[in-house]
Every structure is written in C-alpha cells, then in structure tokens.
Design an enzyme around this catalytic site. Structure first.
Site, short mmCIF file in Angstrom:
data_model
loop_
_atom_site.label_atom_id
_atom_site.label_comp_id
_atom_site.label_asym_id
_atom_site.label_seq_id
_atom_site.Cartn_x
_atom_site.Cartn_y
_atom_site.Cartn_z
N HIS A 84 63.13 -3.93 72.18
CA HIS A 84 63.06 -3.53 70.78
C HIS A 84 64.42 -3.05 70.28
CE1 HIS A 84 58.77 -3.91 70.92
NE2 HIS A 84 58.63 -2.94 71.78
N HIS A 109 70.08 4.87 69.58
CA HIS A 109 69.82 3.42 69.67
C HIS A 109 70.20 2.78 68.35
CE1 HIS A 109 66.12 5.22 68.03
NE2 HIS A 109 66.21 4.19 67.21
N HIS A 111 69.83 -0.50 65.26
CA HIS A 111 69.03 -1.47 64.52
C HIS A 111 69.97 -2.40 63.74
CE1 HIS A 111 65.21 0.76 65.05
NE2 HIS A 111 65.99 1.84 65.00
N HIS A 128 70.54 5.43 65.32
CA HIS A 128 69.63 6.57 65.20
C HIS A 128 69.83 7.51 66.38
CE1 HIS A 128 66.63 4.10 62.56
NE2 HIS A 128 67.62 4.63 61.86
N THR A 195 60.32 4.94 63.11
CA THR A 195 60.30 3.60 62.48
C THR A 195 59.67 2.57 63.39
OG1 THR A 195 62.47 2.91 63.28
CG2 THR A 195 62.41 4.15 61.20
N THR A 196 59.21 3.00 64.56
CA THR A 196 58.51 2.10 65.49
C THR A 196 57.16 2.74 65.82
OG1 THR A 196 59.57 3.20 67.37
CG2 THR A 196 60.62 1.19 66.54
#
Ligand SMILES: [Zn+2]
Length: 244
Positions: A84, A109, A111, A128, A195-196
């Site tokens: 992810h 991590h 995005h 993030h 957000t996940t």
C-alpha cells in the site's frame, strides 16, 4: 493482486504501523477500492464517517496556532513495502508536542499523488509522519513534495528502496526525519482520520504550508515501485474547519 487476510488487530490499541494492520484485503481501485472499503468488513465502518481524510484544504479559519515543537533525533530503523505504501519505521525517542501532549513519531510513509490538496492543488508526492501519544491518540504531520531539484534526504532513503511487496530492509539509524521537512514549519490544522482502512477518526492533522522538492526521477521511482496510485480520493469537509 491477491493479499492474504491479516489477523484482526486494531490500530489504535497498538500504536504500531497502521498500514500493515488491517482485517480484510483492501486496495486503491476495483472491487476492494475506496468506495467499497466500508462494506468489506464492519471493522471499516468508519470509512463512511463525516470526519474523513484526505480533504481539500480550503476556507481557512485564522486561529492562534502554536508553533509545533519537533524534538526529532536520528531514528530510521527499517524501510518496508507493504503493497500500500513504502514506510520507514522509526525508533522511539522522537516526538512533537501538540496540545501540551507528547506525540512520538512511529513511522512515516508516502503517497503518490498527494492525498490532501491545498486550495485545490494536488502534489505529486505527500509524506505522512505518524505520531501517537501514550494513550494511542494519533497525530499526522503531512509534507507535500513539489517536482524540482533532487531531495538529498529522500535520496538516502530511496537508495534502500524496497522494490517488492513484503520487502523489509534494515536502515542504519543515521537519518533524521526532520530533514524531509520544509524549513518553515507553518501549518494548517484539521480533524480527520486515517486515510487507509480502518479509517479511524479522531486523528489530529497538520499539513505543512510549504512544500519541499523531489526530483522527477525520485517521484517516478516511488510510483514505479508502487505500480499504482496510492491516494484515497478527497473526502468532504462537512462540518469541519481548516485552521491556519
Ligand atoms: Zn498516509
């Protein structure tokens, strides 16, 4: 792309990496994509909540926001690819004081493209920085990357890029996550969620106003490893305000 079902474990109880802990297979597109997350398992019910992230940061309300006091030390211990995102696990001992409470950096991590937008502007990459206090309350600080010159701090991390899902590479505890921040720590603040999945709400969000740079090659390297966009679509602000 099939992923195994991971044993049930609630993020907020554990305060470890949330991106690897979930109760059902979810993805960024197709049947298990963002529009269906809440129907995959009751554990993801919060994904249809009214205080979800990401958002388009706009309609700012002036507020007396205190400067964030970052007390980060070197602490990169591992970089991993969980399918992810690409995530850097961080040693204990680095924190930021928010609302007179100490939040410890757990991991950061990436995005691509960005999840949040600022005044309708999407960025090619967003980091993030995930923090938790002693009670498991979460605070995420987001940094936007703009395409431009090479980012030296990112270059050090990318030299250990875990290229396949499941890859974990030990790091040498020599990098300071603050090297990925803009010099100016002015920020926007709002209340949101993970957000996940499980999309848990009650997360304090801080988005740095100033972006930092990453080269086109650095952005492409991340996108190539992910093989798909890993941004959740924008969520409605509803009754929330964004403070600045
Ligand atoms: Zn994230």
């Amino acid at each position: 792309m099939k992923k195994s079902i991971v044993a049930m474990s609630l993020l907020l109880a554990s305060s470890v990496s949330y991106a690897t802990e979930h109760t059902a297979h979810w993805s960024y597109s197709g049947e298990n994509g963002p529009g269906n997350w809440a129907s995959l398992t009751p554990d993801f019910d919060a994904c249809t909540g009214k205080n979800q992230t990401p958002v388009n940061l706009t309609g700012f309300i002036k507020a007396d926001l205190k400067p964030l006091k970052f007390n980060y030390k070197v602490g990169d211990s591992q970089i991993l690819n969980n399918g992810h995102t690409v995530q850097v696990v961080y040693d204990a001992g680095s924190d930021v004081v928010i609302d007179d409470d100490k939040f410890t950096l757990k991991q950061f991590h990436f995005h691509a493209p960005s999840e949040n937008e600022i005044k309708g502007v999407s960025y090619p990459l967003e980091a993030h920085f995930v923090h938790a206090d002693k009670d498991g309350n979460l605070a995420v600080v987001a940094v936007m990357f703009k395409e431009g010159k090479e980012n030296p701090a990112l270059a050090k991390l990318w030299s250990h890029m875990p290229s396949k899902e499941g890859d974990k590479i030990a790091l040498s505890h020599t990098d300071n996550a603050l090297d990925l921040f803009p010099q100016n720590h002015a920020y926007y603040r709002f209340n949101g969620s993970l957000t996940t999945p499980p999309c848990s709400e009650g997360v304090r969000w801080f988005v740095m106003k100033k972006p930092v740079f990453a080269s086109k090659a650095q952005i492409e390297a991340f996108k190539h490893v992910m093989g798909h966009p890993n941004n959740r679509p924008l969520q409605q602000l509803n009754a929330r305000v964004v403070m600045e």
